[in-house]
Design a protein around this motif. Structure first.
Motif, PDB file in Angstrom:
ATOM      1  N   ASN A  39       0.742  -1.180  -0.055  1.00 34.90           N
ATOM      2  CA  ASN A  39      -0.033   0.220  -0.159  1.00 34.90           C
ATOM      3  C   ASN A  39       0.937   1.032   0.031  1.00 34.90           C
ATOM      4  O   ASN A  39       1.911   1.172   0.301  1.00 34.90           O
ATOM      5  CB  ASN A  39      -1.053  -0.082   1.282  1.00 34.90           C
ATOM      6  CG  ASN A  39      -1.800   1.056   1.238  1.00 34.90           C
ATOM      7  OD1 ASN A  39      -2.144   1.559   0.165  1.00 34.90           O
ATOM      8  ND2 ASN A  39      -2.742   1.133   2.353  1.00 34.90           N
TER       9      ASN A  39
ATOM     10  N   PRO B  37      -3.560   0.371  -4.438  1.00 30.38           N
ATOM     11  CA  PRO B  37      -4.013   0.953  -3.494  1.00 30.38           C
ATOM     12  C   PRO B  37      -5.284   1.520  -3.318  1.00 30.38           C
ATOM     13  O   PRO B  37      -5.843   1.785  -2.133  1.00 30.38           O
ATOM     14  CB  PRO B  37      -2.706   1.955  -3.452  1.00 30.38           C
ATOM     15  CG  PRO B  37      -1.495   1.255  -3.938  1.00 30.38           C
ATOM     16  CD  PRO B  37      -2.393   0.553  -5.231  1.00 30.38           C
TER      17      PRO B  37
ATOM     18  N   VAL C 236      -7.981  -0.503  -1.464  1.00 29.92           N
ATOM     19  CA  VAL C 236      -7.462  -0.646  -0.236  1.00 29.92           C
ATOM     20  C   VAL C 236      -8.454   0.656   0.505  1.00 29.92           C
ATOM     21  O   VAL C 236      -9.425   0.247   1.406  1.00 29.92           O
ATOM     22  CB  VAL C 236      -6.240  -0.267   0.319  1.00 29.92           C
ATOM     23  CG1 VAL C 236      -6.172  -0.063   1.810  1.00 29.92           C
ATOM     24  CG2 VAL C 236      -5.133  -1.457  -0.024  1.00 29.92           C
TER      25      VAL C 236
ATOM     26  N   VAL D 110      -1.330  -5.894  -1.701  1.00 35.39           N
ATOM     27  CA  VAL D 110      -1.557  -4.930  -2.933  1.00 35.39           C
ATOM     28  C   VAL D 110      -0.697  -5.518  -4.215  1.00 35.39           C
ATOM     29  O   VAL D 110       0.355  -5.737  -3.762  1.00 35.39           O
ATOM     30  CB  VAL D 110      -1.316  -3.491  -2.858  1.00 35.39           C
ATOM     31  CG1 VAL D 110      -1.422  -2.602  -4.063  1.00 35.39           C
ATOM     32  CG2 VAL D 110      -2.136  -2.875  -1.598  1.00 35.39           C
TER      33      VAL D 110
END
Length: 198
Positions: free
Chosen positions: A61, A87, A90, A105
Motif C-alpha cells: 500500500n 492501493p 484498499v 496490494v
C-alpha cells in the motif's frame, strides 16, 4: 490545437489516466483563468509526493514510512489478508468499515494482452506472507473483470495448494440497479451468490 506551452500543458494533463482531451483542456484553462489558483503549491505537492511517498514493505500500500498505518495497527486481525489490485482498492474497502484484517496490494492484475504475467505482480511476497504469518483466510478482492477473474483463479490455485482457506468477494447486482440493465455475467454472479432469506 493551441500554441506552445498551453498545448504542452494540455498534453501533460491528457497523459493522466482517466483524463481525456476535453478534460485536459478544461483543467489547463481553469489553471490559466483562475487568478487565485496556487500553482506553486500544486508544484510543491507533486514534488513532495514523488520524494516522500513509497510502497509499504509489507503489503504494497502507499505510505510515507517503511510500513503503512494499517500494517502498523496492532488492532488489525493479522490472520486475515485481503488481496487487492491497487492501493485505491484498499481505500474503497476501508470506507465500508467492514474489514479489520490486513491487505496485500498486487500492483495490478494478470493481463496477457498487456504483457502482465504473475511474475510482474507481488504474488511471491503474498505467498511468503501467507506461509509465515499464520494466516487463516485469504480474501481475494480483485476486480470482477476478465483480468481480475484470471488473477483470482491463479491465486486460488496457488493458495489452495498450500491449504490456505480462500474466499472471493461476492459480486452481483448493485443496490438500486435494474435487472434489465444487468449484463449476463453480473446477473449470473447474483444467482450464484444468492442467500436464503431468514
Amino acid at each position: 490545437m493551441y500554441d506552445g506551452i498551453v498545448q504542452d500543458l494540455i498534453d501533460e494533463f491528457g497523459r493522466l489516466p482517466g483524463i481525456g482531451p476535453k478534460s485536459a483542456q478544461r483543467i489547463a484553462f481553469h489553471i490559466l483563468q483562475t487568478q487565485n489558483f496556487d500553482v506553486t503549491r500544486l508544484a510543491e505537492l507533486l514534488t513532495e509526493v514523488r520524494e516522500k511517498v513509497r510502497f509499504c514493505e509489507v503489503c504494497g500500500n502507499i505510505t510515507e514510512g517503511e510500513r503503512c498505518s494499517i500494517c502498523r495497527d496492532p488492532r488489525r486481525d493479522h490472520s486475515l489478508i485481503c488481496v487487492v489490485e491497487e492501493p485505491k482498492d484498499v481505500v474503497a474497502i476501508e470506507r465500508t468499515r467492514q474489514f479489520r484484517g490486513l491487505y496485500h496490494v498486487l500492483g495490478g492484475a494478470i493481463s496477457p494482452i498487456d504483457g502482465i504475467g504473475p511474475d510482474d505482480l507481488s504474488i511471491p511476497a503474498l505467498m511468503r506472507r501467507v506461509g509465515e504469518a499464520g494466516v487463516q483466510e485469504v480474501i481475494i478482492a480483485t476486480d470482477p473483470n476478465l483480468e481480475g477473474e484470471a488473477t483470482a483463479a491463479y491465486l486460488s490455485r496457488l493458495l489452495t495448494s498450500i491449504e490456505v482457506p480462500v474466499s472471493r468477494l461476492a459480486s452481483g447486482l448493485p443496490v438500486g440497479g435494474d435487472l434489465e440493465f444487468a449484463d449476463e455475467v453480473t446477473l449470473g454472479r447474483a444467482f450464484e451468490g444468492r442467500r436464503k432469506v431468514e
